[in-house]
Design an enzyme around this catalytic site. Structure first.
Site, PDB file in Angstrom:
ATOM      1  N   ASP A  68       0.823  -1.214   0.000  1.00  0.00           N
ATOM      2  CA  ASP A  68       0.000   0.000   0.000  1.00  0.00           C
ATOM      3  C   ASP A  68       0.857   1.263   0.000  1.00  0.00           C
ATOM      4  OD1 ASP A  68       0.906  -0.479   2.599  1.00  0.00           O
ATOM      5  OD2 ASP A  68      -1.080  -0.987   3.364  1.00  0.00           O
ATOM      6  N   ASP A 136      -7.435  -2.573  14.316  1.00  0.00           N
ATOM      7  CA  ASP A 136      -8.832  -2.847  13.945  1.00  0.00           C
ATOM      8  C   ASP A 136      -8.959  -4.084  13.060  1.00  0.00           C
ATOM      9  OD1 ASP A 136      -7.801  -1.970  11.532  1.00  0.00           O
ATOM     10  OD2 ASP A 136      -9.226  -0.336  11.240  1.00  0.00           O
ATOM     11  N   HIS A 138      -7.240  -4.746  10.305  1.00  0.00           N
ATOM     12  CA  HIS A 138      -6.981  -4.596   8.866  1.00  0.00           C
ATOM     13  C   HIS A 138      -5.706  -5.308   8.447  1.00  0.00           C
ATOM     14  CE1 HIS A 138      -4.742  -0.512   9.667  1.00  0.00           C
ATOM     15  NE2 HIS A 138      -3.843  -1.444   9.486  1.00  0.00           N
ATOM     16  N   GLU A 143      -9.776  -1.877   5.553  1.00  0.00           N
ATOM     17  CA  GLU A 143     -10.396  -1.550   6.836  1.00  0.00           C
ATOM     18  C   GLU A 143     -11.676  -2.371   7.017  1.00  0.00           C
ATOM     19  OE1 GLU A 143      -8.626  -0.062   8.804  1.00  0.00           O
ATOM     20  OE2 GLU A 143      -7.828   1.859   8.136  1.00  0.00           O
TER      21      GLU A 143
HETATM   22  C1  F6R Z   1       1.507  -1.630   6.101  1.00  0.00           C
HETATM   23  C2  F6R Z   1       0.146  -2.107   6.219  1.00  0.00           C
HETATM   24  C3  F6R Z   1      -0.612  -2.079   7.509  1.00  0.00           C
HETATM   25  C4  F6R Z   1       0.243  -2.413   8.740  1.00  0.00           C
HETATM   26  C5  F6R Z   1      -0.591  -2.352  10.009  1.00  0.00           C
HETATM   27  C6  F6R Z   1       0.249  -2.586  11.246  1.00  0.00           C
HETATM   28  O1  F6R Z   1       1.978  -1.751   4.767  1.00  0.00           O
HETATM   29  O2  F6R Z   1      -0.388  -2.505   5.243  1.00  0.00           O
HETATM   30  O3  F6R Z   1      -1.672  -2.983   7.418  1.00  0.00           O
HETATM   31  O4  F6R Z   1       0.797  -3.685   8.581  1.00  0.00           O
HETATM   32  O5  F6R Z   1      -1.229  -1.117  10.096  1.00  0.00           O
HETATM   33  O6  F6R Z   1       1.173  -1.562  11.370  1.00  0.00           O
HETATM   34  P1  F6R Z   1       2.289  -1.577  12.510  1.00  0.00           P
HETATM   35  O7  F6R Z   1       3.253  -2.676  12.152  1.00  0.00           O
HETATM   36  O8  F6R Z   1       2.953  -0.221  12.429  1.00  0.00           O
HETATM   37  O9  F6R Z   1       1.599  -1.810  13.797  1.00  0.00           O
END
Ligand code: F6R
Length: 243
Positions: A68, A136, A138, A143
């Site tokens: 992303d 959450d 995701h 989301e």
């Molecule tokens: C990142 C992504 C997100 C993260 C998630 C956890 O490319 O796609 O889904 O993996 O938000 O983020 P952290 O590791 O910072 O807790």
């Protein structure tokens, strides 16, 4: 099918994740790697860099696809995922720049850029997709409520994600982009193998939703219940509700 591994520390989680990644690289020197940003994979990327330096593991035939990218900030912004990936990994390994794919979120028409990204990734099969998980539930920026048949698209970030990520934007939620170009759930599910890492107590509910709750778009990571080969590596705090 999930294989769940629980470790004591973040460092041990990173080292275990590296073993899984390295096994794929050892088997296929031109592997297609699906990569993630966020805090959690940084320890794994450090292990990959160390191994590249010390053991010469080469990435020159490897192809990468990131999950992303924020919409509306330039690619060279200090918090773009393009910048993150170079700073945390690509600047220290020998993967050619033209083998690296990060969704483009800075264009005039992000929907068209999302469609182009999906068309490109469809030309390959990702051998291993690295994932983190949001508080959450995701995966990538899918989301709650995102359909399981979604492909790469423009997503609206949930307020909880904006709040979680404002630590990178001077703790100011108004600086966090509100949209992202993200691989969809169906895009992610096409990967041959999934490696999901999660640490910290704020991930415990999401980990429960992924592994134990009924499959539902309320926790998009629960889509992985239908994948054949998912390795989940957790620390004790993230595993607190599934043990
Ligand atoms: C990142 C992504 C997100 C993260 C998630 C956890 O490319 O796609 O889904 O993996 O938000 O983020 P952290 O590791 O910072 O807790």
């Amino acid at each position: 099918m999930f294989k769940v591994i629980i470790k004591d520390t973040y460092d041990e989680v990173s080292k275990e994740a590296f073993k899984v990644m390295k096994a794929v690289l050892d088997e296929k020197k031109d592997a297609v790697l699906g990569l993630a940003t966020g805090s959690t994979p940084i320890g794994l990327y450090q292990e990959m860099i160390k191994d590249h330096k010390e053991n010469g593991t080469s990435y020159k035939d490897v192809i990468t696809f990131n999950l992303d990218e924020y919409v509306g900030i330039p690619q060279d912004h200090r918090e773009s995922y393009y910048t993150f990936m170079h700073k945390e990994l690509f600047d220290y390994i020998d993967c050619p720049e033209d083998h690296i794919h990060v969704p483009y979120g800075a264009g005039e028409d992000p929907e068209a850029d999302a469609a182009a990204y999906e068309a490109e990734i469809k030309k390959y099969q990702v051998d291993i997709q690295l994932l983190g998980i949001g508080s959450d539930g995701h995966i990538a920026f899918n989301e709650p409520g995102t359909p399981f048949d979604s492909e790469t698209h423009v997503a609206q970030l949930a307020q909880s994600t904006i709040d979680d990520n404002c630590r990178f934007f001077d703790n100011d939620p108004s600086q966090v982009p509100t949209k992202a170009v993200t691989q969809g759930i169906a895009t992610i599910m096409r990967a041959k193998k999934i490696l999901l890492v999660a640490t910290g107590a704020n991930k415990a509910d999401a980990v429960y939703g992924m592994l134990k709750a009924e499959k539902s778009t309320d926790c998009t990571a629960s889509a992985l219940q239908d994948h054949e080969d998912v390795v989940v590596i957790l620390d004790k705090a993230a595993a607190a509700k599934v043990n």
